[in-house]
Design an enzyme around this catalytic site. Sequence first.
Site, PDB file in Angstrom:
ATOM      1  N   ILE A  89       0.847  -1.184   0.000  1.00 34.27           N
ATOM      2  CA  ILE A  89       0.000   0.000   0.000  1.00 34.27           C
ATOM      3  C   ILE A  89       0.886   1.240   0.000  1.00 34.27           C
ATOM      4  O   ILE A  89       1.713   1.428   0.902  1.00 34.27           O
ATOM      5  CB  ILE A  89      -0.939   0.028   1.223  1.00 34.27           C
ATOM      6  N   LYS A  90       0.696   2.079  -1.001  1.00 30.02           N
ATOM      7  CA  LYS A  90       1.479   3.308  -1.098  1.00 30.02           C
ATOM      8  C   LYS A  90       0.843   4.409  -0.244  1.00 30.02           C
ATOM      9  O   LYS A  90      -0.336   4.714  -0.401  1.00 30.02           O
ATOM     10  CB  LYS A  90       1.574   3.757  -2.558  1.00 30.02           C
ATOM     11  N   VAL A  91       1.658   4.976   0.629  1.00 30.01           N
ATOM     12  CA  VAL A  91       1.201   6.051   1.515  1.00 30.01           C
ATOM     13  C   VAL A  91       2.152   7.235   1.358  1.00 30.01           C
ATOM     14  O   VAL A  91       3.368   7.084   1.547  1.00 30.01           O
ATOM     15  CB  VAL A  91       1.176   5.597   2.989  1.00 30.01           C
TER      16      VAL A  91
END
Length: 230
Positions: A89-91
Amino acid sequence: MRILIDDADLTKIEQFFDMYPYDGVTTNPTILSKTGNPDPMDQLKKIVALMPEGTDLHAQVLSTETDDMVKEAEHMTEVLGKGKINLYIKVPVTANGLKAISILSKKGINVTATAVYGVMPAFMAAKAGAKYLAPYVNRLDVLGYDGVKIAIDIHTAVKAAGYEAEVLGASFKNSQQILDMAKAGIGSVTVGSEPLSKLAYNGIAEDAVKAFIQDFEGCCGEGKTMLDFE
């Protein structure tokens, strides 16, 4: 070096995986919007269906508040994270994003810290538990910085501190930037379709092959190959 496809176009992704042993796909909201699919989760599911087993998918949250980022990441993990691929998951590395990275990593959710524009933000993301750190190399160049150097400095600082996080270089304009990253020992890059198509292709090599064939046919006959001889 792990090389990922920075695109959400299904045709291009299928072609790239058919051509070379790439290691995964990265997306972001802008890349997904370019597909014209109003259902981004549907597009991501279709991408997963094209990906070889054991490859990595990086997909980004849209929320900006910490609690909402966490909920969104959990939802994405529930929908996309079961099966043959490894989901990250890109944050974005904002103040709220760093808090979300810490919470998500403690929950066992793989996080890629994205929108990295400096060494210390990346270092703090690694400290918070991010698995990957994605500096935007060419965008840093446009801002007047040396994007490759910053990526290398991130790699050096994180490894010196003993963190597990790896640099995932992003936003490239040419192959030389990628080569410089590889020489520095950076483990992963994600590359858009245009520069990616030029990484392994060499027009000079193609011309050399044509010359070999022309010389061979001049001696042995048009259309002949080694299969024609015993």
